[in-house]
Structure formats: C-alpha cells, structure tokens
Design a protein around this motif. Structure first.
Motif, PDB file in Angstrom:
ATOM      1  N   LEU A 134      38.416  59.605  24.348  1.00  0.00           N
ATOM      2  CA  LEU A 134      37.930  58.302  24.784  1.00  0.00           C
ATOM      3  C   LEU A 134      38.194  58.093  26.267  1.00  0.00           C
ATOM      4  CD1 LEU A 134      36.754  55.572  23.746  1.00  0.00           C
ATOM      5  CD2 LEU A 134      39.105  54.815  23.416  1.00  0.00           C
ATOM      6  N   GLY A 135      37.221  57.511  26.967  1.00  0.00           N
ATOM      7  CA  GLY A 135      37.386  57.224  28.383  1.00  0.00           C
ATOM      8  C   GLY A 135      36.634  55.974  28.777  1.00  0.00           C
ATOM      9  N   VAL A 136      36.292  55.864  30.048  1.00  0.00           N
ATOM     10  CA  VAL A 136      35.538  54.706  30.530  1.00  0.00           C
ATOM     11  C   VAL A 136      34.328  55.196  31.307  1.00  0.00           C
ATOM     12  CG1 VAL A 136      37.550  53.207  30.653  1.00  0.00           C
ATOM     13  CG2 VAL A 136      36.917  54.559  32.651  1.00  0.00           C
ATOM     14  N   ASP A 137      33.350  54.300  31.474  1.00  0.00           N
ATOM     15  CA  ASP A 137      32.152  54.620  32.236  1.00  0.00           C
ATOM     16  C   ASP A 137      32.331  54.220  33.696  1.00  0.00           C
ATOM     17  OD1 ASP A 137      30.730  55.609  30.041  1.00  0.00           O
ATOM     18  OD2 ASP A 137      30.134  53.588  29.432  1.00  0.00           O
ATOM     19  N   ALA A 138      31.435  54.703  34.519  1.00  0.00           N
ATOM     20  CA  ALA A 138      31.420  54.282  35.917  1.00  0.00           C
ATOM     21  C   ALA A 138      30.939  52.843  35.999  1.00  0.00           C
ATOM     22  CB  ALA A 138      30.498  55.187  36.731  1.00  0.00           C
ATOM     23  N   GLY A 139      31.478  52.083  36.947  1.00  0.00           N
ATOM     24  CA  GLY A 139      31.119  50.682  37.085  1.00  0.00           C
ATOM     25  C   GLY A 139      30.395  50.391  38.379  1.00  0.00           C
ATOM     26  N   GLN A 140      29.726  49.243  38.396  1.00  0.00           N
ATOM     27  CA  GLN A 140      29.031  48.776  39.589  1.00  0.00           C
ATOM     28  C   GLN A 140      29.749  47.523  40.099  1.00  0.00           C
ATOM     29  OE1 GLN A 140      25.131  48.039  38.015  1.00  0.00           O
ATOM     30  NE2 GLN A 140      24.578  50.204  37.929  1.00  0.00           N
ATOM     31  N   PRO A 141      30.263  47.540  41.346  1.00  0.00           N
ATOM     32  CA  PRO A 141      31.000  46.378  41.869  1.00  0.00           C
ATOM     33  C   PRO A 141      30.172  45.099  41.794  1.00  0.00           C
ATOM     34  CG  PRO A 141      31.231  48.268  43.327  1.00  0.00           C
ATOM     35  CD  PRO A 141      30.184  48.641  42.312  1.00  0.00           C
ATOM     36  N   VAL A 142      30.832  44.026  41.376  1.00  0.00           N
ATOM     37  CA  VAL A 142      30.145  42.740  41.214  1.00  0.00           C
ATOM     38  C   VAL A 142      30.811  41.661  42.065  1.00  0.00           C
ATOM     39  CG1 VAL A 142      29.558  40.911  39.590  1.00  0.00           C
ATOM     40  CG2 VAL A 142      29.309  43.300  38.914  1.00  0.00           C
ATOM     41  N   GLY A 143      32.094  41.470  41.925  1.00  0.00           N
ATOM     42  CA  GLY A 143      32.802  40.421  42.649  1.00  0.00           C
ATOM     43  C   GLY A 143      34.271  40.468  42.318  1.00  0.00           C
ATOM     44  N   ALA A 144      35.026  39.548  42.864  1.00  0.00           N
ATOM     45  CA  ALA A 144      36.467  39.525  42.618  1.00  0.00           C
ATOM     46  C   ALA A 144      36.750  39.195  41.161  1.00  0.00           C
ATOM     47  CB  ALA A 144      37.124  38.493  43.522  1.00  0.00           C
ATOM     48  N   PRO A 145      37.644  39.951  40.510  1.00  0.00           N
ATOM     49  CA  PRO A 145      37.980  39.637  39.117  1.00  0.00           C
ATOM     50  C   PRO A 145      38.765  38.334  39.034  1.00  0.00           C
ATOM     51  CG  PRO A 145      39.425  41.364  39.954  1.00  0.00           C
ATOM     52  CD  PRO A 145      38.388  41.120  41.009  1.00  0.00           C
ATOM     53  N   LEU A 146      38.780  37.744  37.844  1.00  0.00           N
ATOM     54  CA  LEU A 146      39.564  36.536  37.624  1.00  0.00           C
ATOM     55  C   LEU A 146      41.038  36.891  37.460  1.00  0.00           C
ATOM     56  CD1 LEU A 146      37.401  34.518  35.059  1.00  0.00           C
ATOM     57  CD2 LEU A 146      37.735  34.017  37.478  1.00  0.00           C
ATOM     58  N   ALA A 147      41.894  36.061  38.001  1.00  0.00           N
ATOM     59  CA  ALA A 147      43.338  36.241  37.828  1.00  0.00           C
ATOM     60  C   ALA A 147      43.783  35.421  36.629  1.00  0.00           C
ATOM     61  CB  ALA A 147      44.075  35.790  39.083  1.00  0.00           C
ATOM     62  N   THR A 148      44.372  36.076  35.643  1.00  0.00           N
ATOM     63  CA  THR A 148      44.825  35.380  34.439  1.00  0.00           C
ATOM     64  C   THR A 148      46.321  35.130  34.519  1.00  0.00           C
ATOM     65  OG1 THR A 148      45.186  37.447  33.221  1.00  0.00           O
ATOM     66  CG2 THR A 148      42.996  36.448  33.076  1.00  0.00           C
ATOM     67  N   ALA A 149      46.760  34.059  33.871  1.00  0.00           N
ATOM     68  CA  ALA A 149      48.185  33.721  33.897  1.00  0.00           C
ATOM     69  C   ALA A 149      48.507  32.803  32.729  1.00  0.00           C
ATOM     70  CB  ALA A 149      48.555  33.035  35.214  1.00  0.00           C
ATOM     71  N   ARG A 150      49.754  32.865  32.280  1.00  0.00           N
ATOM     72  CA  ARG A 150      50.229  31.933  31.260  1.00  0.00           C
ATOM     73  C   ARG A 150      50.686  30.640  31.930  1.00  0.00           C
ATOM     74  NH1 ARG A 150      54.626  33.146  29.504  1.00  0.00           N
ATOM     75  NH2 ARG A 150      55.111  34.870  30.912  1.00  0.00           N
ATOM     76  N   LEU A 151      50.555  29.525  31.236  1.00  0.00           N
ATOM     77  CA  LEU A 151      50.898  28.226  31.804  1.00  0.00           C
ATOM     78  C   LEU A 151      52.375  28.120  32.151  1.00  0.00           C
ATOM     79  CD1 LEU A 151      48.858  25.852  29.444  1.00  0.00           C
ATOM     80  CD2 LEU A 151      48.218  26.671  31.714  1.00  0.00           C
ATOM     81  N   SER A 152      53.210  28.794  31.399  1.00  0.00           N
ATOM     82  CA  SER A 152      54.656  28.636  31.581  1.00  0.00           C
ATOM     83  C   SER A 152      55.228  29.509  32.700  1.00  0.00           C
ATOM     84  CB  SER A 152      55.387  28.971  30.275  1.00  0.00           C
ATOM     85  OG  SER A 152      55.110  30.308  29.877  1.00  0.00           O
ATOM     86  N   GLU A 153      54.433  30.379  33.274  1.00  0.00           N
ATOM     87  CA  GLU A 153      54.964  31.344  34.233  1.00  0.00           C
ATOM     88  C   GLU A 153      55.682  30.718  35.429  1.00  0.00           C
ATOM     89  OE1 GLU A 153      52.345  34.522  35.383  1.00  0.00           O
ATOM     90  OE2 GLU A 153      51.675  34.829  33.322  1.00  0.00           O
ATOM     91  N   PRO A 154      55.170  29.647  36.055  1.00  0.00           N
ATOM     92  CA  PRO A 154      55.902  29.095  37.208  1.00  0.00           C
ATOM     93  C   PRO A 154      57.325  28.664  36.871  1.00  0.00           C
ATOM     94  CG  PRO A 154      53.666  28.237  37.142  1.00  0.00           C
ATOM     95  CD  PRO A 154      53.883  28.961  35.851  1.00  0.00           C
ATOM     96  N   PHE A 155      57.509  28.020  35.716  1.00  0.00           N
ATOM     97  CA  PHE A 155      58.855  27.621  35.300  1.00  0.00           C
ATOM     98  C   PHE A 155      59.706  28.848  34.985  1.00  0.00           C
ATOM     99  CE2 PHE A 155      56.718  23.572  34.506  1.00  0.00           C
ATOM    100  CZ  PHE A 155      57.665  22.652  34.925  1.00  0.00           C
ATOM    101  N   GLU A 156      59.137  29.787  34.255  1.00  0.00           N
ATOM    102  CA  GLU A 156      59.904  30.969  33.846  1.00  0.00           C
ATOM    103  C   GLU A 156      60.320  31.800  35.046  1.00  0.00           C
ATOM    104  OE1 GLU A 156      57.836  31.419  29.423  1.00  0.00           O
ATOM    105  OE2 GLU A 156      57.063  32.556  31.125  1.00  0.00           O
ATOM    106  N   ARG A 157      59.452  31.868  36.048  1.00  0.00           N
ATOM    107  CA  ARG A 157      59.770  32.654  37.240  1.00  0.00           C
ATOM    108  C   ARG A 157      61.026  32.108  37.929  1.00  0.00           C
ATOM    109  NH1 ARG A 157      55.236  31.839  39.664  1.00  0.00           N
ATOM    110  NH2 ARG A 157      54.161  33.415  38.431  1.00  0.00           N
ATOM    111  N   ILE A 158      61.100  30.785  38.057  1.00  0.00           N
ATOM    112  CA  ILE A 158      62.269  30.162  38.699  1.00  0.00           C
ATOM    113  C   ILE A 158      63.510  30.350  37.830  1.00  0.00           C
ATOM    114  CG2 ILE A 158      63.267  27.979  39.449  1.00  0.00           C
ATOM    115  CD1 ILE A 158      60.395  27.055  40.096  1.00  0.00           C
ATOM    116  N   ARG A 159      63.351  30.103  36.538  1.00  0.00           N
ATOM    117  CA  ARG A 159      64.514  30.184  35.651  1.00  0.00           C
ATOM    118  C   ARG A 159      65.079  31.594  35.583  1.00  0.00           C
ATOM    119  NH1 ARG A 159      65.141  28.048  29.373  1.00  0.00           N
ATOM    120  NH2 ARG A 159      67.245  28.879  29.095  1.00  0.00           N
ATOM    121  N   HIS A 160      64.212  32.580  35.456  1.00  0.00           N
ATOM    122  CA  HIS A 160      64.702  33.954  35.337  1.00  0.00           C
ATOM    123  C   HIS A 160      65.423  34.396  36.607  1.00  0.00           C
ATOM    124  CE1 HIS A 160      61.306  34.683  32.184  1.00  0.00           C
ATOM    125  NE2 HIS A 160      62.283  33.928  31.725  1.00  0.00           N
TER     126      HIS A 160
END
Length: 640
Positions: A472-498
């Motif tokens: 199994l592998g992947v196909d060649a892609g055609q550039p489209v645009g900047a990907p979306l950045a995903t994040a969990r809602l709690s990350e800002p709090f967790e980053r400070i606490r950790h």
C-alpha cells in the motif's frame, strides 16, 4: 396485604404552570433575579440562533435511516500489530460492535499488503459488517483497491459487501494541501461500480473542517461544496451528476452540543435533497457516517471525555446517522487500551439498547426548538455554500485561501469563548483534577505521509497488483492551497499546565484571604479553580488576619504572585492596606473581582490586575506564569 395504588398517585402536573407566562414567572423566581432569556436563548459560534423554548412544530419526519434500522456501531482498527488488531476487533464485534473502521495510515493498522489485511480481519465476515476505510491524504485510491482485492480474494459478491471506500478529493486538499488526480478517482468509481459494489465510493468528509474549528453550518457547507466539486471535476472523465451523487456518502463530526449535533444531521439530509433537486435528480438515500469530535477531547482528566462522547453518540443516533464511530476516551493520548475501547463500545450499546432511538424514523420531528435550529442551520449552510461556489468551487476556494480564512475566523471566535470560559471544558478550564495532567503524546492519523511513492496506475491494475502482494502507498498529488490546521479546544490550557507542572519548581500563587470564610470563599474558590487550570499551586493565607500577618504568610509561601480574595465591603475596609503590605513584601498583587467602589485606591496601593469571570483565562495564566518564571530565574541567578 395489598396497598391501594391510588394512595401512591401524585398529580405532578397540577403543580406545573399551565401556560407559558406562568412558567416564565416560576422560572425567573427559581433563577433568583437572573434574567431568563439568556438561559433559554443562545447563539452558536457563527451567530445561528437557538431558542430552547418554542411551541410544538408540525411533524415532518426527515427521511433518513429507516425506522427500526439500527445504525452500525463501528470498532476502530488502528493497532499496528496485526495479531493485536485482530484480537481487538473480534472482541469488539463479539461484544456489541457491528462494523469496522479500517485505519490504513502509517500510524494506524500495520496492514500494507493483502496478506496482512487478511490476517488482521481473520474471522471478520465482511459481508455482515459495515466497513469504513480511513486513509492518509492521497492514499484513498490505493486503500480502496487493497480492500477491493481482499473482497475478491475471499470470494464475496461485491454487492453483498458494505464498504465506505473513503475517496474525497477535497479532504486530501484540506489535510495535505494537495488533491489526488481526478482521473484516478473517476477510474476507481467506474471500476468499483463495474465490479458490482453498490456502497458509496466517495466519502465527503466534513470532519476535517470541524477539527480545524469550523461551525456546524461551515461543516455542512463544505460537504455540499465537496459534492459539487466532484460532480464538476469528474464530469470531464465521463461521469454524470447522478452517478457521482449516488456514489457519495458524507462524514460529519459529533460533539457535546447535543441539540446542535441533532440539528446538523437533520439539516444535512435537507441540504442533500435540495442539492439533488438542483441537478434535477430525485431524492435518494444518503449514508451519513458520524464520528465523535476529536477537537472536544481533552488530554487531562480524559475520563470526562466519556460524558462528552455519550452525549455525542446519542445526538447522532437521534439525528439519523447510519454508522457511528465513538472514539475511545483516551484517544488524545494515543493508542487506546482495551478498557477505553470497551467503554467506547459500551457507550453505543447503551444508547442503542436503552434509548431505542433507532426504532423511530425521526425522533426529533415536531420538537419546536430542534426543528427551528435544523432550518436555521440549513439556511446558513446553503448561503455559505453559495459563497464557496462564487469563489469557483471548493478547490478554488482553498487555492485562494478564502475557505481557510473563513474557518479560521470561526476557530478564533470559538477559541475566545474557550479562553474566557464562556465555553467551559470540564476537567481542564473548569474543575481541573489535581493529578490529571499528562504528556501530549498523541499524533493525529489525519496527517500526510506514507511509505508509497507517487505511483500511478489504473484502478483495476491496482486491485490485481495488491492481490499479488503489492504494498500500500499513496498517489502523486496536485498542489491546491494551504492545508487546514487542526487542534483540540483544550490545547491552550493543557500547554500552560504541562509546562508549569514539568518545571523544576512548580509555580505558586498565594491567596490572600480577606474577612471570614463566608465572605471570601466564593472568590477564593474561583481563583483557585482558575489557577489550577494552569498547573499552579495555590497556598492559602490566614483567614480574617491583619495585613501584616497576611504579608508574613506570603513571604513564607515562596510565591511571587498574591491574589487578594474577599467581598467588596471587605476590599473597601482593608483591601488597600493588604495590597500595600503584600507589595512591600515583594509580591505582584492581583485582586479577585471588579469592585465598583474604591478601585483607584486599590490600584494606588499596588493592585496590578483585577481578575473576574469573563476575563481571558489564557492571558491570565500566561501572565501568571511569566511572573513566576521571572522570579524563579532571578532567584537562580542570585544563588549562582
């Protein structure tokens, strides 16, 4: 002796207000002066209004999953070891699951060849379960061919196998910034249809936008735009709109906002029917696949995710999902253990068996609030869909950055609600558990990568190649645009606490308690809860003590920050003296609340910040951390 049943009968309805005006008066009395309207009327993050108190609406069942048809409760196959994955999926299927989510990504199921996939699914009867294929970006055609090869090897009739193959040009662009060659997607669709597969080949995925912060309406609009993008793009390869839309399913996320999630799924069916009408097509069944939201999951106190996931699972069951994936409560930490998988499985079993929601064609039909929210979401989503089309379609809107910007604005607005705790996260921003922090070890399986490399072959040849042991592998892609950045809602709090809990010396904030406990307890509890969300220790000062006694206790605590906690009358009487004494002892002085009187005197005495409900908690915790770290660095420098 037999008791008279009537003796135990109570006419509860007699005590309930008989009309809305009477009910409102009773509700306002229960709120003890708080206005009722903000409690029963709200807006979603993008401004869509939700009125909880509305009259019954005319019943109009939205056609979806047939009444009495159970949704498929999926077991997630993402363990790398083949033997472990097989043992886990058989346990899941034996104990309540009725489908399989094949996670064929580099950090998922370690089945890159047909023999490995066959071993992983040993004992799984593919013609009796629903299978949803999850792939890395640009790997959809490859994974679909691998699964089709296994179906062929096992001798199943393709029309008897229910597989959501998962191809989606727009999803790849959202995740990786590149889209697969439309010719390969068209070839896959034609080949699978030609072989006799009748289940959806395309899975138009709204979950990626959801994870990036999209609103419910944006998630729906993105799915519609993806559908039209496939119709438009695949037309050049000989596929008509009916063939494309008939071969499509959609995937949506389900979060802890129960009513919004129910309305979102119902609106999806209304919008899909409207889209088909625009193409001159009759209505047709639409498979909706739902997965519990990844962005709502917390790393800290992760058991609270069980409650969120249960609400979400119930909501999509009521909303009419055809297949449901409940993520394990520990998903944000990485691969889930058997206990977390068992609970995820049992959440669905309980919702199915205890609520019996699946027995009703449309359980929310006629509920005024949900009917109104369904229509409002559909209207908002259709308008957004038209905006995307005005940009030239889904891929064009991504290339220009239009859609990323739209979702980014919504994510920023939601982030503000989280930061100010108007959207509380139990276990993280509210009621943080003292020992619940954990290292952020998980990585999303929705990222790019893979061990294949830009192979291009016709789909029938791919099936044959996998049948002969190709990897199994992947196909060649055609550039489209900047990907979306995903994040969990709690990350800002967790980053400070950790960061704070991993520091060599845990930061502390001293609580200067003013007046007796009955007067300082509320604000002290508020500050203690807020600072605990950032990993701070919060030693208490002496209660109802003099300014000098409080200052001496502050010195002994070793803290750099002191927060004065009390009632407004006590602030007027002794707040300034306490602030002055604390500042003289080297403290950065804050005060809990926003007193109406005496603020100037408090600031003159040394209060640097007033902290109250509605303030930006991330900003507060960041500043508190800076104060603590600056003092710690100074102390180390002096010791050196």
């Amino acid at each position: 002796m037999t008791a008279d049943a009537s003796a135990f009968t109570t006419d509860f309805a007699a005590d309930f207000p008989s009309d809305e005006a009477s009910w409102r008066r009773a509700a306002e009395a229960a709120l003890k002066g708080r206005p009722l309207d903000p409690v029963v009327n709200a807006k979603l993050v993008d401004g869509v209004a939700f009125e909880a108190i509305r009259p019954r609406a005319p019943v109009r069942a939205i056609a979806g999953r047939p009444a009495g048809a159970r949704w498929s409760a999926l077991a997630r196959m993402d363990l790398a070891d083949i033997a472990d994955a097989n043992a886990q999926v058989l346990e899941d299927l034996t104990n309540g699951s009725s489908g399989v989510a094949l996670v064929l990504t580099p950090d998922g199921l370690g089945a890159r060849k047909i023999d490995a996939l066959d071993a992983a699914l040993e004992g799984v009867m593919l013609d009796l379960v629903t299978t949803v294929v999850e792939t890395e970006p640009l790997g959809g055609a490859q994974a679909a061919a691998l699964v089709a090869a296994l179906v062929e090897q096992r001798g199943h009739a393709p029309q008897d196998v229910s597989v959501l193959f998962g191809l989606d040009l727009v999803r790849d662009a959202l995740l990786a910034g590149s889209a697969a060659d439309p010719a390969s997607v068209a070839d896959a669709l034609k080949t699978l249809n030609g072989l006799g597969f009748s289940s959806p080949v395309l899975l138009l995925d709204g979950r990626v936008a959801h994870e990036a912060g999209a609103s419910e309406a944006q998630e729906l609009a993105g799915v519609l735009a993806a559908a039209v993008e496939h119709v438009r793009t695949l037309a050049a390869h000989g596929l008509d709109p009916k063939t494309v839309l008939d071969a499509s399913a959609i995937a949506l996320a389900a979060d802890g906002d129960q009513f919004a999630t129910i309305a979102k799924l119902r609106a999806a069916r209304l919008l899909w029917a409207a889209l088909r009408r625009e193409f001159g097509l009759a209505d047709a069944p639409l498979h909706i696949h739902a997965e519990t939201s990844r962005r709502m999951l917390t790393l800290d106190d992760s058991q609270t995710n069980i409650v969120r996931s249960t609400i979400a699972a119930f909501a999509v069951g009521v909303g009419g999902a055809d297949s449901v994936m409940v993520l394990p409560y520990s998903f944000a930490r990485g691969a889930a253990d058997g206990d977390a998988r068992r609970i995820a499985r049992n959440v669905q079993s309980i919702v199915l068996e205890e609520t019996n929601a699946y027995r009703v064609a449309d359980p929310a039909a006629g509920a005024g609030a949900i009917e109104a929210l369904t229509d409002a979401l559909a209207e908002k989503a259709w308008g957004l869909f038209q905006e995307i089309e005005a940009e030239g379609g889904a891929l064009a809107a991504l290339t220009s950055g239009f859609w990323q910007a739209k979702i980014g604005e919504t994510a920023k607005a939601r982030g503000k609600l989280v930061a100010t705790r108007r959207m509380p996260l139990v276990g993280v921003s509210e009621f943080p558990k003292a020992d619940a922090a954990g290292a952020p070890t998980a990585t999303s399986d929705r990222s790019g990568g893979g061990d294949g490399g830009g192979r291009s072959a016709d789909f029938a040849a791919l099936i044959e190649a996998f049948g002969k042991g190709e990897s199994l592998g992947v196909d060649a892609g055609q550039p489209v645009g900047a990907p979306l950045a995903t994040a969990r809602l709690s990350e800002p709090f967790e980053r400070i606490r950790h960061a704070n809990e991993a520091a060599s010396e845990r930061p502390a904030a001293f609580l200067a308690l003013v007046g007796p406990i009955a007067r300082h307890a509320a604000r002290a509890g508020f500050i203690r809860n807020l600072l605990a969300a950032g990993g701070f220790a919060t030693p208490d000062g002496p209660a109802d003590a003099s300014a000098q006694q409080i200052a001496d206790a502050f010195k002994a605590s070793g803290a750099a920050l002191a927060v004065i906690c009390g009632a407004d009358p006590d602030y007027q009487e002794s707040g300034a003296a306490i602030a002055k004494a604390l500042k003289a002892s080297g403290a950065t002085v804050w005060l809990a609340g926003r007193p109406k009187d005496g603020r100037d005197a408090l600031e003159a005495a040394g209060v640097a910040r007033f902290v109250a409900a509605g303030d930006d908690a991330i900003d507060i915790l960041t500043e508190a951390t800076t104060i603590a770290s600056t003092v710690a660095s100074t102390a180390k420098g002096g010791a050196a």
